[in-house]
Design a protein around this motif. Structure first.
Motif, PDB file in Angstrom:
ATOM      1  N   GLY A 240       0.783  -1.220   0.000  1.00 58.24           N
ATOM      2  CA  GLY A 240       0.000   0.000   0.000  1.00 58.24           C
ATOM      3  C   GLY A 240       0.816   1.272   0.000  1.00 58.24           C
ATOM      4  N   ILE A 241       2.148   1.152   0.030  1.00 59.36           N
ATOM      5  CA  ILE A 241       3.035   2.318   0.051  1.00 59.36           C
ATOM      6  C   ILE A 241       3.612   2.522  -1.340  1.00 59.36           C
ATOM      7  CG2 ILE A 241       5.012   3.400   1.165  1.00 59.36           C
ATOM      8  CD1 ILE A 241       2.709   2.770   3.064  1.00 59.36           C
ATOM      9  N   GLY A 388      -3.655  11.392   1.665  1.00 58.51           N
ATOM     10  CA  GLY A 388      -5.090  11.397   1.870  1.00 58.51           C
ATOM     11  C   GLY A 388      -5.715  12.765   1.693  1.00 58.51           C
ATOM     12  N   GLU A 389      -7.037  12.781   1.656  1.00 58.35           N
ATOM     13  CA  GLU A 389      -7.773  14.016   1.389  1.00 58.35           C
ATOM     14  C   GLU A 389      -7.679  14.999   2.551  1.00 58.35           C
ATOM     15  OE1 GLU A 389      -9.472  16.554  -1.087  1.00 58.35           O
ATOM     16  OE2 GLU A 389      -8.846  14.511  -1.604  1.00 58.35           O
ATOM     17  N   ALA A 400       4.352  16.213  -8.159  1.00 57.87           N
ATOM     18  CA  ALA A 400       3.607  15.996  -6.913  1.00 57.87           C
ATOM     19  C   ALA A 400       2.160  16.418  -7.108  1.00 57.87           C
ATOM     20  CB  ALA A 400       4.240  16.789  -5.784  1.00 57.87           C
ATOM     21  N   SER A 401       1.239  15.560  -6.741  1.00 60.78           N
ATOM     22  CA  SER A 401      -0.180  15.888  -6.850  1.00 60.78           C
ATOM     23  C   SER A 401      -0.612  16.708  -5.640  1.00 60.78           C
ATOM     24  CB  SER A 401      -1.010  14.602  -6.915  1.00 60.78           C
ATOM     25  OG  SER A 401      -1.093  13.991  -5.628  1.00 60.78           O
ATOM     26  N   GLY A 402      -1.866  17.139  -5.661  1.00 58.82           N
ATOM     27  CA  GLY A 402      -2.408  17.905  -4.546  1.00 58.82           C
ATOM     28  C   GLY A 402      -2.593  17.109  -3.285  1.00 58.82           C
ATOM     29  N   ARG A 403      -2.418  15.783  -3.346  1.00 57.30           N
ATOM     30  CA  ARG A 403      -2.519  14.933  -2.151  1.00 57.30           C
ATOM     31  C   ARG A 403      -1.162  14.388  -1.707  1.00 57.30           C
ATOM     32  NH1 ARG A 403      -7.721  11.773  -1.613  1.00 57.30           N
ATOM     33  NH2 ARG A 403      -6.348  10.017  -1.135  1.00 57.30           N
ATOM     34  N   GLN A 404      -0.104  14.714  -2.433  1.00 54.50           N
ATOM     35  CA  GLN A 404       1.206  14.154  -2.128  1.00 54.50           C
ATOM     36  C   GLN A 404       2.096  15.145  -1.394  1.00 54.50           C
ATOM     37  OE1 GLN A 404       2.317  12.928  -6.164  1.00 54.50           O
ATOM     38  NE2 GLN A 404       2.351  10.798  -5.477  1.00 54.50           N
ATOM     39  N   TRP A 405       2.876  14.606  -0.445  1.00 56.20           N
ATOM     40  CA  TRP A 405       3.850  15.382   0.312  1.00 56.20           C
ATOM     41  C   TRP A 405       5.114  14.551   0.462  1.00 56.20           C
ATOM     42  CZ3 TRP A 405       2.410  20.287   1.278  1.00 56.20           C
ATOM     43  CH2 TRP A 405       1.033  20.572   1.271  1.00 56.20           C
ATOM     44  N   ARG A 406       6.251  15.238   0.524  1.00 54.51           N
ATOM     45  CA  ARG A 406       7.500  14.532   0.812  1.00 54.51           C
ATOM     46  C   ARG A 406       7.511  14.109   2.276  1.00 54.51           C
ATOM     47  NH1 ARG A 406      13.304  17.147   2.071  1.00 54.51           N
ATOM     48  NH2 ARG A 406      11.997  17.642   3.873  1.00 54.51           N
ATOM     49  N   THR A 407       7.994  12.903   2.547  1.00 56.95           N
ATOM     50  CA  THR A 407       8.109  12.432   3.919  1.00 56.95           C
ATOM     51  C   THR A 407       9.023  13.375   4.702  1.00 56.95           C
ATOM     52  OG1 THR A 407       7.897  10.142   3.155  1.00 56.95           O
ATOM     53  CG2 THR A 407       8.733  10.491   5.395  1.00 56.95           C
ATOM     54  N   HIS A 441      -2.621  11.714   9.363  1.00 55.16           N
ATOM     55  CA  HIS A 441      -2.132  10.861   8.276  1.00 55.16           C
ATOM     56  C   HIS A 441      -3.291  10.082   7.658  1.00 55.16           C
ATOM     57  CE1 HIS A 441       1.738  11.923   9.827  1.00 55.16           C
ATOM     58  NE2 HIS A 441       2.401  11.028   9.133  1.00 55.16           N
ATOM     59  N   GLY A 442      -3.231   9.941   6.349  1.00 56.95           N
ATOM     60  CA  GLY A 442      -4.222   9.158   5.628  1.00 56.95           C
ATOM     61  C   GLY A 442      -3.597   8.623   4.363  1.00 56.95           C
ATOM     62  N   GLY A 443      -4.426   8.233   3.391  1.00 60.40           N
ATOM     63  CA  GLY A 443      -3.881   7.723   2.137  1.00 60.40           C
ATOM     64  C   GLY A 443      -2.981   6.531   2.366  1.00 60.40           C
ATOM     65  N   GLU A 444      -1.734   6.631   1.902  1.00 59.29           N
ATOM     66  CA  GLU A 444      -0.783   5.531   2.051  1.00 59.29           C
ATOM     67  C   GLU A 444      -0.440   5.259   3.515  1.00 59.29           C
ATOM     68  OE1 GLU A 444       2.648   5.951  -0.565  1.00 59.29           O
ATOM     69  OE2 GLU A 444       1.423   7.170  -1.914  1.00 59.29           O
ATOM     70  N   ALA A 445      -0.661   6.240   4.383  1.00 57.02           N
ATOM     71  CA  ALA A 445      -0.349   6.081   5.808  1.00 57.02           C
ATOM     72  C   ALA A 445      -1.570   5.709   6.632  1.00 57.02           C
ATOM     73  CB  ALA A 445       0.252   7.372   6.346  1.00 57.02           C
ATOM     74  N   GLU A 446      -2.683   5.389   5.971  1.00 53.06           N
ATOM     75  CA  GLU A 446      -3.913   5.090   6.703  1.00 53.06           C
ATOM     76  C   GLU A 446      -3.754   3.889   7.633  1.00 53.06           C
ATOM     77  OE1 GLU A 446      -7.760   5.500   8.053  1.00 53.06           O
ATOM     78  OE2 GLU A 446      -6.679   6.872   6.742  1.00 53.06           O
ATOM     79  N   SER A 447      -3.136   2.823   7.161  1.00 56.77           N
ATOM     80  CA  SER A 447      -3.002   1.626   8.003  1.00 56.77           C
ATOM     81  C   SER A 447      -2.092   1.889   9.195  1.00 56.77           C
ATOM     82  CB  SER A 447      -2.484   0.445   7.188  1.00 56.77           C
ATOM     83  OG  SER A 447      -1.183   0.700   6.679  1.00 56.77           O
ATOM     84  N   ALA A 448      -1.030   2.687   9.002  1.00 57.76           N
ATOM     85  CA  ALA A 448      -0.145   3.040  10.113  1.00 57.76           C
ATOM     86  C   ALA A 448      -0.902   3.872  11.148  1.00 57.76           C
ATOM     87  CB  ALA A 448       1.073   3.784   9.602  1.00 57.76           C
ATOM     88  N   LYS A 449      -1.710   4.816  10.668  1.00 55.51           N
ATOM     89  CA  LYS A 449      -2.508   5.624  11.587  1.00 55.51           C
ATOM     90  C   LYS A 449      -3.478   4.752  12.377  1.00 55.51           C
ATOM     91  CE  LYS A 449      -6.145   7.761  10.158  1.00 55.51           C
ATOM     92  NZ  LYS A 449      -7.031   8.710   9.435  1.00 55.51           N
ATOM     93  N   GLN A 450      -4.138   3.820  11.698  1.00 58.03           N
ATOM     94  CA  GLN A 450      -5.076   2.943  12.393  1.00 58.03           C
ATOM     95  C   GLN A 450      -4.381   2.107  13.448  1.00 58.03           C
ATOM     96  OE1 GLN A 450      -8.354   2.910  12.343  1.00 58.03           O
ATOM     97  NE2 GLN A 450      -8.397   4.569  10.832  1.00 58.03           N
TER      98      GLN A 450
END
Length: 470
Positions: A240-241, A388-389, A400-407, A441-450
């Motif tokens: 998922g990453i 994530g949104e 970079a899209s409007g939902r993407q950020w550098r770690t 955190h959301g999107g690719e980090a959603e599972s880590a947040k959960q």
């Protein structure tokens, strides 16, 4: 009477349980986040020190760069010829005003009219014309036609500032698995007092706070191949990453290269990062960007006197570059503490380390010899991720899209309050502490947040103890 098999399995179960309770010891050198460049100071000046391995003869260059980073620039013409040329439009008169004590900026309080240490980026969607295609290739965006790529809320006498920024906050609550309720806030920008008429109706806005300056030379020295090795845009491993490298324009080379710096990795190297900051934040020209960012509609701005051509000489620019490359990373605290080691294990188990990559080895041909061949622990992969949104700004920048950020690198994050007097995190400072930052955190980090949401209070405390040790 217990069966023989059960009696045999009991010691194994006890052994595994003991292993689970006892986290691994700290790794050799783990406290030295910047390798041999690491400094041991952890007070309010912890982010303002030169690399520990910088020779005394080279610390003078560091001090000269520091003076141009810290001291105010003035309006031209002036007797202070080395520091004049500020504006005509700008956000601040010194780098240190945003990067406070070389650390992290913060957003204004709700309703405040001063946005020092936070800025607002502007762009418009544009069209498919050759002119807009050229702007996207060179700048990564199509700037707003009248106000450019960044709202500048200050100006020299005789020139109207572009506008004023206020921030209000909308709140919502998140419930954790153990019943703890955390209130999150999201900034809502209010742009007023526009000095040059209305903006284009489809203008895109992105609030940004200044990031810490520590360890930037080490991040620049990470080999490109090592960064690209972590990219997985197709998610081939199915976790998922999808780390993606931004590809951006190099002004000096005149070609597209790997992006490394900025919240969306929109700049390729430290010199260009500094050049664009001088230009956008303070209205100062350099040999790489020789013209003020006054648009055609800003006639008073275009007519004002300048402070030389360029206003920031190549020598001053080189000193500032040396300074920004050699700001040291502080050593970690408490790496051997049981709670910190337990939190480190939870950090890995939650999947946080899949993006916040713990370590790299810098290149042998780093720009400065002190930065070469260092094992560093920045906790970033330098890649873009869909967050994530909830965190989206809707504004693309190069690839970079409007939902993407550098770690974001995590080293030094536990000293933020000590150095800067606050704990406001993420690109716009919305998070008031580390837990809030995680919960955004959301999107690719959603599972880590959960995974963090599911922790109990003791486990959350250990995770935060680890983060605060960085």
């Amino acid at each position: 009477m217990p069966s023989p098999l059960r009696l045999c399995l009991l010691p194994l179960a006890l052994f595994l349980s003991a292993c689970e309770r006892t986290p691994a010891p700290a790794e050799p050198g783990e406290a030295l986040s910047g390798g041999a460049t690491t400094v041991s100071q952890s007070d309010q000046n912890a982010f303002s020190l030169p690399s520990a391995n910088l020779a005394p003869s080279r610390r003078l260059d560091f001090a000269v760069g520091n003076s141009f980073f810290r001291n105010p620039w003035v309006i031209a013409p002036s007797t202070t010829t080395a520091r004049d040329g500020l504006g005509p439009l700008f956000n601040t008169n010194a780098c240190q005003n945003c990067h406070i004590k070389d650390g992290r900026g913060h957003p204004p309080e709700s309703g405040a009219i001063s946005a020092v240490s936070m800025l607002v980026r502007l762009s418009v969607p544009g069209d498919d014309s050759p002119a807009h295609a050229e702007l996207r290739q060179r700048l990564g965006v199509v700037p707003e036609p009248v106000y450019g790529g960044q709202l500048q809320d200050m100006s020299n006498p005789g020139v109207a500032p572009e506008g004023k920024v206020r921030v209000e906050y909308d709140s919502h609550s998140v419930s954790l698995a153990d019943g703890t309720v955390v209130e999150l806030r999201k900034p809502r920008l209010q742009i007023s007092n526009l000095g040059y008429g209305e903006m284009q109706v489809d203008t895109l806005f992105s609030a940004r706070i200044a990031p810490p300056m520590i360890g930037l030379g080490l991040l620049e020295a990470i080999p490109e191949v090592a960064i690209l090795a972590g990219a997985d845009p197709e998610d081939r491993d199915g976790d998922g990453i999808r780390g993606v490298a931004n590809q951006v324009w190099d002004d000096a080379r005149g070609e597209t290269v790997l992006g490394r710096f900025g919240w969306k990795a929109g700049q390729p190297n430290l010199n260009q990062q500094n050049v664009h900051a001088f230009s956008s934040d303070m209205g100062l020209t350099t040999s790489l960007l020789p013209h003020d960012e006054c648009t055609a509609a800003q006639t008073d701005c275009r007519a004002m006197p300048h402070g030389g051509e360029p206003e920031v000489s190549d020598n001053i620019l080189a000193n500032v570059l040396f300074y920004t490359r050699n700001l040291a990373v502080p050593a970690r605290r408490g790496v051997d503490d049981l709670e910190v080691r337990r939190g480190k294990r939870l950090f890995g188990d939650a999947g946080c380390a899949k993006c916040h990559t713990p370590s790299f080895v810098t290149a042998a041909d780093a720009a400065e010899p002190e930065l070469a061949k260092q094992t560093i622990r920045p906790y970033t992969d330098m890649l873009l991720h869909d967050m994530g949104e909830g965190l989206a700004d809707g504004r693309s920048e190069f690839q970079a899209s409007g939902r993407q950020w550098r770690t974001a690198p995590l080293w030094g994050i536990g000293l933020t309050e000590r150095v800067n007097g606050h704990t406001q995190f993420l690109h716009d400072g919305r998070a008031r502490n580390l837990l809030e930052a995680i919960l955004w955190h959301g999107g690719e980090a959603e599972s880590a947040k959960q995974a963090v949401i599911d922790l109990d209070a003791s486990e959350r405390g250990a995770l935060l103890a680890f983060l605060n040790s960085l």
